[in-house]
Structure formats: C-alpha cells, structure tokens
Scaffold this motif. Structure first.
Motif, PDB file in Angstrom:
ATOM      1  N   THR A   1      48.695  87.970  37.885  1.00  0.00           N
ATOM      2  CA  THR A   1      47.288  88.314  38.072  1.00  0.00           C
ATOM      3  C   THR A   1      47.080  89.797  37.834  1.00  0.00           C
ATOM      4  OG1 THR A   1      47.428  88.863  40.424  1.00  0.00           O
ATOM      5  CG2 THR A   1      47.114  86.547  39.868  1.00  0.00           C
ATOM      6  N   GLY A   2      45.870  90.126  37.421  1.00  0.00           N
ATOM      7  CA  GLY A   2      45.533  91.525  37.243  1.00  0.00           C
ATOM      8  C   GLY A   2      44.243  91.683  36.473  1.00  0.00           C
ATOM      9  N   ASP A   3      43.686  92.849  36.549  1.00  0.00           N
ATOM     10  CA  ASP A   3      42.453  93.186  35.845  1.00  0.00           C
ATOM     11  C   ASP A   3      42.745  94.369  34.931  1.00  0.00           C
ATOM     12  OD1 ASP A   3      39.976  94.002  34.937  1.00  0.00           O
ATOM     13  OD2 ASP A   3      39.020  93.940  36.908  1.00  0.00           O
ATOM     14  N   PRO A   4      42.844  94.120  33.626  1.00  0.00           N
ATOM     15  CA  PRO A   4      43.170  95.219  32.702  1.00  0.00           C
ATOM     16  C   PRO A   4      42.207  96.397  32.798  1.00  0.00           C
ATOM     17  CG  PRO A   4      43.291  93.108  31.573  1.00  0.00           C
ATOM     18  CD  PRO A   4      42.709  92.842  32.929  1.00  0.00           C
ATOM     19  N   ALA A   5      41.000  96.156  33.270  1.00  0.00           N
ATOM     20  CA  ALA A   5      40.008  97.229  33.378  1.00  0.00           C
ATOM     21  C   ALA A   5      40.235  98.108  34.606  1.00  0.00           C
ATOM     22  CB  ALA A   5      38.602  96.636  33.415  1.00  0.00           C
ATOM     23  N   GLN A   6      41.152  97.725  35.483  1.00  0.00           N
ATOM     24  CA  GLN A   6      41.357  98.491  36.709  1.00  0.00           C
ATOM     25  C   GLN A   6      42.790  98.994  36.854  1.00  0.00           C
ATOM     26  OE1 GLN A   6      39.800  96.729  40.266  1.00  0.00           O
ATOM     27  NE2 GLN A   6      37.933  96.047  39.267  1.00  0.00           N
ATOM     28  N   SER A   7      43.396  99.382  35.753  1.00  0.00           N
ATOM     29  CA  SER A   7      44.773  99.857  35.782  1.00  0.00           C
ATOM     30  C   SER A   7      44.861 101.275  36.331  1.00  0.00           C
ATOM     31  CB  SER A   7      45.364  99.823  34.373  1.00  0.00           C
ATOM     32  OG  SER A   7      46.680 100.329  34.392  1.00  0.00           O
TER      33      SER A   7
END
Length: 111
Positions: A58-64
């Motif tokens: 899981t992860g949000d590429p926009a919130q790295s």
C-alpha cells in the motif's frame, strides 16, 4: 489479542532493513507506506514472497517523503501492471474512495 500474538511470534512487525535474506512462507504480508521505499527496496520486498503467502503493498505515490525520482512505488506498480498476470493486481484508488472527512476529498481535488 494482538499483543499476545506478537509475543507468540504469530504477528511480526519488521522494518525494511530486516527483510533481506528472508523468505516469507505461510504469511500474510502488508507493506505499508511503500511510497517511502526506493525501487530497489520494493523489488527486494516483493521477492521475499514465499509459498502459501499473500502480499499487499500500500502507498500513495503523491505523498512520498522521498524525492519524486527516488520513490519506487509508481514504477514498480506500472511494471507489475504490465505483467497482465491474473495473480497480480494493481488497484488505484480515486478521490471518490476517500473515506475521511468530505473536506479531505475536496482538498485532494485542488492539491
């Protein structure tokens, strides 16, 4: 129950640094906040998958927290998606999937 399962070794929480060299058999693995992993780290984590196991990334590429060119989540997802394999899926959530306060969804539209 969670504390007891951790004490018994049924649940383990491990950082990326402790995953190298392991094979995760008979496991349900959750890799959370993967947008903060490099491509090499994600590749290493994915290759830990063992027999009778399921892995969720899981992860949000926009919130790295990494510089955009260092985060490996988006490139790894794109490559996995191109496999076309029925046993690998990439799910991309949209603004409508936000279950937080409705204002969060509106803010995401403009940010």
């Amino acid at each position: 129950q969670v504390k007891a399962m951790i004490a018994e070794g049924q649940i383990e929480i491990a950082s990326v640094g402790f995953m190298r060299g392991r094979t995760l058999n008979n496991a349900f693995v959750v890799i959370d906040e993967a947008q903060n992993c490099t491509y090499v780290q994600i590749k290493m984590l994915l290759t830990r998958l063992g027999w009778n196991s399921t892995m969720i990334v899981t992860g949000d590429p926009a919130q790295s927290d990494l510089l955009p060119e260092l985060s490996g989540l988006a490139p790894a997802a794109a490559r996995l998606e191109s496999m076309g394999a029925s046993d690998v899926a990439v799910v991309r959530l949209q603004q409508a999937d936000v279950v937080r306060h409705p204002l969060v969804g509106k803010m995401l539209d403009v940010l």
